[in-house]
Design an enzyme around this catalytic site. Structure first.
Site, mmCIF file in Angstrom:
data_model
loop_
_atom_site.group_PDB
_atom_site.id
_atom_site.type_symbol
_atom_site.label_atom_id
_atom_site.label_comp_id
_atom_site.label_asym_id
_atom_site.label_seq_id
_atom_site.Cartn_x
_atom_site.Cartn_y
_atom_site.Cartn_z
ATOM 1 N N GLU A 134 0.822 -1.218 0.000
ATOM 2 C CA GLU A 134 0.000 0.000 0.000
ATOM 3 C C GLU A 134 0.855 1.268 0.000
ATOM 4 O O GLU A 134 0.492 2.262 -0.640
ATOM 5 C CB GLU A 134 -0.960 -0.041 1.195
ATOM 6 C CG GLU A 134 -2.007 -1.136 0.990
ATOM 7 C CD GLU A 134 -2.809 -1.443 2.241
ATOM 8 O OE1 GLU A 134 -2.214 -1.869 3.247
ATOM 9 O OE2 GLU A 134 -4.031 -1.243 2.221
ATOM 10 N N GLU A 154 -3.494 -9.824 4.242
ATOM 11 C CA GLU A 154 -4.295 -9.535 5.448
ATOM 12 C C GLU A 154 -5.382 -10.572 5.699
ATOM 13 O O GLU A 154 -5.764 -10.818 6.845
ATOM 14 C CB GLU A 154 -4.942 -8.143 5.330
ATOM 15 C CG GLU A 154 -3.957 -6.979 5.369
ATOM 16 C CD GLU A 154 -3.393 -6.591 4.015
ATOM 17 O OE1 GLU A 154 -3.527 -7.377 3.041
ATOM 18 O OE2 GLU A 154 -2.805 -5.501 3.913
HETATM 19 N N1 COA Z 1 4.777 -7.121 11.589
HETATM 20 C C1 COA Z 1 5.632 -7.369 12.607
HETATM 21 N N2 COA Z 1 6.730 -8.106 12.476
HETATM 22 C C2 COA Z 1 6.988 -8.640 11.278
HETATM 23 C C3 COA Z 1 6.150 -8.446 10.162
HETATM 24 C C4 COA Z 1 5.000 -7.640 10.360
HETATM 25 N N3 COA Z 1 4.153 -7.371 9.351
HETATM 26 N N4 COA Z 1 6.654 -9.103 9.106
HETATM 27 C C5 COA Z 1 7.790 -9.698 9.544
HETATM 28 N N5 COA Z 1 7.992 -9.424 10.845
HETATM 29 C C6 COA Z 1 9.116 -9.840 11.693
HETATM 30 C C7 COA Z 1 9.000 -11.310 12.089
HETATM 31 O O1 COA Z 1 8.140 -11.447 13.214
HETATM 32 C C8 COA Z 1 10.438 -11.617 12.412
HETATM 33 O O2 COA Z 1 10.757 -11.067 13.674
HETATM 34 P P1 COA Z 1 11.715 -11.918 14.700
HETATM 35 O O3 COA Z 1 12.953 -12.252 13.901
HETATM 36 O O4 COA Z 1 11.968 -10.976 15.820
HETATM 37 O O5 COA Z 1 10.933 -13.142 15.064
HETATM 38 C C9 COA Z 1 11.209 -10.804 11.367
HETATM 39 O O6 COA Z 1 10.320 -9.781 10.940
HETATM 40 C C10 COA Z 1 11.636 -11.616 10.158
HETATM 41 O O7 COA Z 1 10.468 -12.218 9.606
HETATM 42 P P2 COA Z 1 10.313 -13.815 9.411
HETATM 43 O O8 COA Z 1 8.857 -14.109 9.444
HETATM 44 O O9 COA Z 1 11.174 -14.542 10.386
HETATM 45 O O10 COA Z 1 10.917 -13.985 7.965
HETATM 46 P P3 COA Z 1 10.554 -15.156 6.936
HETATM 47 O O11 COA Z 1 11.595 -15.083 5.873
HETATM 48 O O12 COA Z 1 10.357 -16.449 7.631
HETATM 49 O O13 COA Z 1 9.132 -14.736 6.328
HETATM 50 C C11 COA Z 1 7.493 -13.173 5.472
HETATM 51 C C12 COA Z 1 8.989 -13.519 5.623
HETATM 52 C C13 COA Z 1 7.400 -11.808 4.832
HETATM 53 C C14 COA Z 1 6.828 -14.221 4.574
HETATM 54 C C15 COA Z 1 6.832 -13.182 6.869
HETATM 55 O O14 COA Z 1 7.595 -12.371 7.756
HETATM 56 C C16 COA Z 1 5.410 -12.640 6.882
HETATM 57 O O15 COA Z 1 4.505 -13.312 6.455
HETATM 58 N N6 COA Z 1 5.215 -11.406 7.416
HETATM 59 C C17 COA Z 1 3.910 -10.832 7.622
HETATM 60 C C18 COA Z 1 3.333 -10.320 6.318
HETATM 61 C C19 COA Z 1 1.921 -9.804 6.549
HETATM 62 O O16 COA Z 1 1.014 -10.516 6.908
HETATM 63 N N7 COA Z 1 1.742 -8.491 6.316
HETATM 64 C C20 COA Z 1 0.485 -7.840 6.437
HETATM 65 C C21 COA Z 1 0.318 -7.258 7.774
HETATM 66 S S1 COA Z 1 -1.270 -6.474 7.972
#
Ligand code: COA
Length: 280
Positions: A134, A154
């Protein structure tokens, strides 16, 4: 006014031209790479402060928004992935009620960025998810590396997008693709994003910075007045029907003939020189 400082938002400035003093590009880096640059409250208030500064600082001609790269991991730990922004900070959703969310999501930083009258470019290298997609959609142009991934996940949180994707994504990629992205929550790669018009350009990670800088310099070298009028006029297409929109364009086009830059541009073309804009 100097650029507002924040730990979570770096602002650098690059000259538009090495030869002429015609203002700067504000290069804005969202800086929480250990959390994939997720948009927490501090990032959002810093973006708002940046937009207010960019709007009121004449020397700022173009704004580029990007995400910080991950640092090398500590010994034995997994490297964090590259991200533009992986969405709103999900930890800030815990325990919130509708009243608190309404306040947080109304008049937010993404709307402020969208409302900036100057040209904005999103430089994307990695995940652009949820609020990240966004933020990108609230910029005028999106340039992505070929390792980037876009999505609106989401739905997997029992939510829908809250920073404008249900509206702006429709304008950019159309109704059907927006429905698919929001309903499945699945990511698309950079080439697919390019194919559907979400990414204007895709290049290698190594080329991304110079490609984006070159485009920012090209845009920044035009008349800032003409750019402002052009952006507002193009935006009118979103809120008006065709007939009214054409009337807005006719008025904007006519009004530009009251500006010196129109005279300067036409004169430079006819005399085969480079225009020296009044509104640099
Ligand atoms: N909010 C808060 N923290 C987030 C985040 C978010 N939207 N996206 C990633 N992080 C954090 C993770 O919790 C992790 O923190 P930690 O290392 O302290 O545990 C760090 O960023 C790295 O992310 P991680 O999930 O370990 O990386 P990955 O390579 O396994 O996966 C993604 C990457 C992008 C697929 C995964 O982080 C994800 O799905 N994120 C959320 C995306 C989402 O739903 N966004 C919409 C929000 S409304």
């Amino acid at each position: 006014m100097s650029a507002p400082q924040s730990d979570v938002l770096n602002i650098e400035t690059y000259p538009i031209s090495e030869e002429k003093d015609i203002g700067v590009i504000a290069w804005v880096t969202i800086n929480r790479p250990e959390k994939l640059n997720a948009l927490n409250s501090e990032v959002m208030s810093s973006i708002k402060a940046m937009v207010a500064w960019a709007e009121s600082t004449d020397s700022v001609r173009v704004v580029v928004v990007t995400g910080a790269q991950p640092s090398p991991p500590p010994e034995g730990k997994r490297a964090k992935p590259n991200a533009f922004v992986a969405g709103a900070d999900i930890t800030e959703f815990v325990g919130k009620n509708s009243e608190e969310i309404r306040e947080k999501f109304t008049d937010n930083a993404v709307e402020a960025l969208w409302s900036l009258s100057k040209p904005t470019l999103a430089m994307i290298d990695g995940f652009a998810l949820g609020g990240g997609c966004e933020v990108a959609c609230s910029c005028d142009v999106r340039i992505a590396s070929d390792r980037s991934r876009f999505g609106t996940p989401e739905i997997n949180l029992g939510l829908i997008p809250g920073y404008g994707a249900t509206q702006r994504l429709v304008e950019i990629v159309g109704l059907g693709k927006t429905m698919e992205m929001i309903m499945t929550g699945e990511m698309i790669d950079a080439n697919e994003a390019h194919r559907i018009g979400l990414a204007n350009h895709v290049c290698s990670p190594e080329e991304l910075h110079s490609f984006t800088l070159n485009m920012a310099r090209t845009i920044g070298g035009k008349s800032s007045h003409t750019l402002r009028v052009g952006k507002a006029t193009i935006r009118a297409a979103l809120d008006t029907g065709l007939t009214d929109g054409i009337a807005v364009e006719a008025e904007s086009f006519a009004e530009l003939f009251d500006s010196k830059d129109q005279e300067i541009g036409v004169d430079a073309f006819l005399n085969r020189t480079s225009p020296e804009w009044e509104h640099k």
